[in-house]
Design an enzyme around this catalytic site. Structure first.
Site, mmCIF file in Angstrom:
data_model
loop_
_atom_site.group_PDB
_atom_site.id
_atom_site.type_symbol
_atom_site.label_atom_id
_atom_site.label_comp_id
_atom_site.label_asym_id
_atom_site.label_seq_id
_atom_site.Cartn_x
_atom_site.Cartn_y
_atom_site.Cartn_z
ATOM 1 N N VAL A 17 63.360 11.697 53.709
ATOM 2 C CA VAL A 17 62.158 12.501 53.961
ATOM 3 C C VAL A 17 60.893 11.639 53.866
ATOM 4 C CG1 VAL A 17 60.770 14.432 53.084
ATOM 5 C CG2 VAL A 17 63.260 14.639 53.216
ATOM 6 N N LYS A 43 63.827 -0.626 48.898
ATOM 7 C CA LYS A 43 63.822 0.434 49.918
ATOM 8 C C LYS A 43 62.391 0.639 50.420
ATOM 9 C CE LYS A 43 65.787 4.325 51.755
ATOM 10 N NZ LYS A 43 65.324 4.414 53.136
ATOM 11 N N TYR A 68 52.101 2.690 41.457
ATOM 12 C CA TYR A 68 51.217 3.847 41.282
ATOM 13 C C TYR A 68 49.741 3.458 41.268
ATOM 14 C CZ TYR A 68 55.398 6.533 40.800
ATOM 15 O OH TYR A 68 56.601 7.134 41.080
ATOM 16 N N GLY A 82 63.010 12.570 44.811
ATOM 17 C CA GLY A 82 63.893 13.551 44.196
ATOM 18 C C GLY A 82 65.255 13.472 44.835
ATOM 19 N N ARG A 91 68.812 25.020 46.977
ATOM 20 C CA ARG A 91 67.639 24.244 46.569
ATOM 21 C C ARG A 91 67.377 24.448 45.077
ATOM 22 N NH1 ARG A 91 65.843 26.289 51.631
ATOM 23 N NH2 ARG A 91 65.690 24.647 53.198
ATOM 24 N N PRO A 124 63.326 21.933 44.472
ATOM 25 C CA PRO A 124 62.794 23.158 45.084
ATOM 26 C C PRO A 124 61.268 23.130 45.078
ATOM 27 C CG PRO A 124 63.739 23.614 42.922
ATOM 28 C CD PRO A 124 63.933 22.155 43.156
ATOM 29 N N ASP A 151 59.914 26.047 57.560
ATOM 30 C CA ASP A 151 60.660 27.263 57.927
ATOM 31 C C ASP A 151 59.923 28.019 59.042
ATOM 32 O OD1 ASP A 151 62.324 27.569 54.984
ATOM 33 O OD2 ASP A 151 60.381 26.587 55.007
ATOM 34 N N THR A 152 58.591 28.034 58.941
ATOM 35 C CA THR A 152 57.779 28.712 59.954
ATOM 36 C C THR A 152 57.899 27.983 61.299
ATOM 37 O OG1 THR A 152 56.296 29.658 58.318
ATOM 38 C CG2 THR A 152 55.379 29.337 60.514
ATOM 39 N N ARG A 154 60.542 26.331 62.237
ATOM 40 C CA ARG A 154 61.883 26.683 62.731
ATOM 41 C C ARG A 154 61.861 28.084 63.340
ATOM 42 N NH1 ARG A 154 64.634 24.194 57.269
ATOM 43 N NH2 ARG A 154 65.113 22.131 58.115
ATOM 44 N N HIS A 171 53.020 33.403 67.091
ATOM 45 C CA HIS A 171 52.297 33.477 65.819
ATOM 46 C C HIS A 171 53.122 34.311 64.866
ATOM 47 C CE1 HIS A 171 49.019 31.505 67.776
ATOM 48 N NE2 HIS A 171 49.184 32.350 68.786
ATOM 49 N N HIS A 178 60.472 28.803 49.632
ATOM 50 C CA HIS A 178 61.119 27.931 50.617
ATOM 51 C C HIS A 178 62.573 27.859 50.172
ATOM 52 C CE1 HIS A 178 62.218 24.530 53.092
ATOM 53 N NE2 HIS A 178 62.424 23.756 52.044
ATOM 54 N N THR A 233 68.005 16.666 56.028
ATOM 55 C CA THR A 233 67.045 17.051 57.069
ATOM 56 C C THR A 233 65.780 16.240 56.833
ATOM 57 O OG1 THR A 233 65.721 18.774 55.968
ATOM 58 C CG2 THR A 233 67.895 19.425 56.753
HETATM 59 N N1 LIG Z 1 60.135 20.779 51.473
HETATM 60 C C1 LIG Z 1 60.966 20.664 52.488
HETATM 61 O O1 LIG Z 1 60.859 21.423 53.476
HETATM 62 C C2 LIG Z 1 62.054 19.629 52.421
HETATM 63 C C3 LIG Z 1 62.817 19.321 53.558
HETATM 64 C C4 LIG Z 1 63.815 18.365 53.430
HETATM 65 C C5 LIG Z 1 64.057 17.767 52.195
HETATM 66 N N2 LIG Z 1 63.288 18.086 51.126
HETATM 67 C C6 LIG Z 1 63.490 17.497 49.793
HETATM 68 O O2 LIG Z 1 62.888 16.202 49.741
HETATM 69 C C7 LIG Z 1 63.508 15.452 48.689
HETATM 70 C C8 LIG Z 1 63.922 14.102 49.195
HETATM 71 O O3 LIG Z 1 64.981 14.225 50.118
HETATM 72 P P1 LIG Z 1 65.615 12.934 50.816
HETATM 73 O O4 LIG Z 1 66.606 13.427 51.807
HETATM 74 O O5 LIG Z 1 64.532 12.019 51.239
HETATM 75 O O6 LIG Z 1 66.374 12.288 49.564
HETATM 76 P P2 LIG Z 1 66.759 10.737 49.385
HETATM 77 O O7 LIG Z 1 67.780 10.701 48.305
HETATM 78 O O8 LIG Z 1 67.044 10.120 50.713
HETATM 79 O O9 LIG Z 1 65.395 10.082 48.874
HETATM 80 C C9 LIG Z 1 64.863 10.280 47.613
HETATM 81 C C10 LIG Z 1 64.107 9.027 47.258
HETATM 82 O O10 LIG Z 1 63.432 9.266 46.022
HETATM 83 C C11 LIG Z 1 63.519 8.073 45.275
HETATM 84 N N3 LIG Z 1 63.341 8.362 43.863
HETATM 85 C C12 LIG Z 1 64.203 8.993 43.014
HETATM 86 N N4 LIG Z 1 63.695 9.030 41.783
HETATM 87 C C13 LIG Z 1 62.477 8.455 41.840
HETATM 88 C C14 LIG Z 1 61.470 8.171 40.892
HETATM 89 N N5 LIG Z 1 61.611 8.541 39.613
HETATM 90 N N6 LIG Z 1 60.357 7.538 41.298
HETATM 91 C C15 LIG Z 1 60.194 7.159 42.580
HETATM 92 N N7 LIG Z 1 61.125 7.373 43.532
HETATM 93 C C16 LIG Z 1 62.250 8.009 43.161
HETATM 94 C C17 LIG Z 1 64.894 7.509 45.596
HETATM 95 O O11 LIG Z 1 64.998 6.132 45.281
HETATM 96 C C18 LIG Z 1 65.002 7.809 47.079
HETATM 97 O O12 LIG Z 1 64.538 6.734 47.870
HETATM 98 C C19 LIG Z 1 64.694 16.312 48.201
HETATM 99 O O13 LIG Z 1 64.306 17.018 47.043
HETATM 100 C C20 LIG Z 1 64.920 17.264 49.359
HETATM 101 O O14 LIG Z 1 65.558 18.450 48.967
HETATM 102 C C21 LIG Z 1 62.288 19.002 51.214
#
Ligand SMILES: NC(=O)c1ccc[n+]([C@@H]2O[C@H](COP(=O)([O-])OP(=O)(O)OC[C@H]3O[C@@H](n4cnc5c(N)ncnc54)[C@H](O)[C@@H]3O)[C@@H](O)[C@H]2O)c1
Length: 316
Positions: A17, A43, A68, A82, A91, A124, A151-152, A154, A171, A178, A233
């Protein structure tokens, strides 16, 4: 005077993401500087290099992996760090893992950056938005989640396909969590001002109940289906992040269903983050837009808020 660089964004978490969002942000031309931060430094460095190599085809900017401290002057900090959703995992299952990650990263961000906007994307997302608001101590207008913007999108896409019309002319909002308790706000849905069911009939569709159920279910199950098929995703959310940043940086005052902390004492939806259409501009969330909901939608929104409150009470 503000210490922020209005043309700078930080992306925390460079997985699927974070990297897709960084790519979309590079292409957008909105920023002239972008710092990528990840616990896995290689990475972040690899993504920064790869995305930078597209710059000769886009607009000049500086992209680098950093820490940071490098996010101290970012106007927007996008938090995607995450764990991802595993097949079959909801989620909300992710909550404990990702709250622990937020306990470590949000104080790191706010140690250096005091005035930026925190855009929460990790899931989440509603729970983590509440957690980030508490940990950061930022005013609530500057901490919000991507919520149901995806979601909107989609929903609009599927309605556009169903009606054979440009999805941008649709609209309609998904509101609430979510996640599994989200609500398709059908009662206010329209295509260029024409109520959705009237427009459906213009396009030869008359089985409203059946189509509404199918489309709302497809929206809700999109993430599960994509994760089942490709493991994660990221393109849809990357475009959503880009759109939200655009509304902020260009001070558009666009109406987007981001997730923010609600204070509706009348309904009791108070002190919990969920998605409602909001005006988004340079100050972040500049106001909520109370779209009309029918009784069924109001009950469902209340249930969605209760679901989130229960989870929140376990982590805050
Ligand atoms: N809000 C949305 O609509 C939506 C859509 C898709 C995914 N997501 C969420 O986004 C998040 C990431 O998904 P992803 O597929 O990229 O996962 P991923 O595992 O590919 O990437 C997560 C990244 O976070 C990094 N990370 C973990 N702990 C960390 C820390 N303490 N400090 C800094 N970096 C850290 C990891 O090294 C990794 O590169 C997930 O929680 C997923 O559910 C949200």
């Amino acid at each position: 005077m503000s210490k922020l660089n209005e043309r700078k964004v930080a992306v925390v978490g460079c997985g699927f993401v974070g990297s897709a969002s960084a790519f979309a942000l590079m292409e957008s031309g909105l920023f002239s500087e972008m710092v990528l931060i990840d616990v896995n430094k290689d990475k972040a460095e690899g993504e920064a290099l790869d995305i930078s190599h597209g710059l000769p085809f886009a607009k000049p900017m500086t992209i680098y992996a950093g820490d940071y401290k490098d996010a101290e002057d970012a106007a927007v900090v996008v938090v995607t760090a995450g764990a991802g959703q595993k097949p079959g995992e909801t989620r909300l299952d992710l909550v404990k893992k990702n709250v622990a990650i937020f306990n470590s990263i949000i104080p790191e961000i706010t140690k250096y950056n005091k005035e930026g906007i925190l855009l929460i994307v990790a899931n989440p997302v509603d729970i983590l938005t509440s957690v980030a608001a508490k940990l950061s101590g930022f005013p609530e207008n500057r901490v919000f989640g991507s919520g149901t913007v995806l979601d909107t999108a989609r929903f609009k896409y599927l309605l556009g396909e169903h009606l054979d019309v440009d999805s941008r002319s649709v609209h309609a909002f998904i509101i609430g969590e979510h996640g599994d308790s989200e609500i398709a706000a059908w009662s206010s849905a329209n295509v260029s001002g024409i109520p959705i069911n009237d427009f459906c009939e213009m396009r030869g569709h008359f089985e409203h109940e059946k189509s509404m159920k199918r489309i709302a279910d497809d929206v809700k199950n999109s993430a599960y289906e994509i994760i089942e098929k490709k493991g994660a995703t990221y393109y849809g959310i990357a475009m959503s992040v880009r759109r939200i940043c655009e509304a902020i940086i260009r001070d558009e005052k666009s109406i987007l269903p981001i997730s923010s902390i609600q204070h509706d004492t009348e309904s009791g939806i108070d002190g919990v983050a969920l998605s409602m259409p909001a005006i988004v501009g340079r100050n972040g969330v500049e106001g909520l837009v109370p779209i009309r909901l029918d009784d069924e939608e109001k009950v469902a929104l209340q249930a969605s808020a209760n679901t989130l409150k229960e989870v929140l009470s376990e982590v805050l």
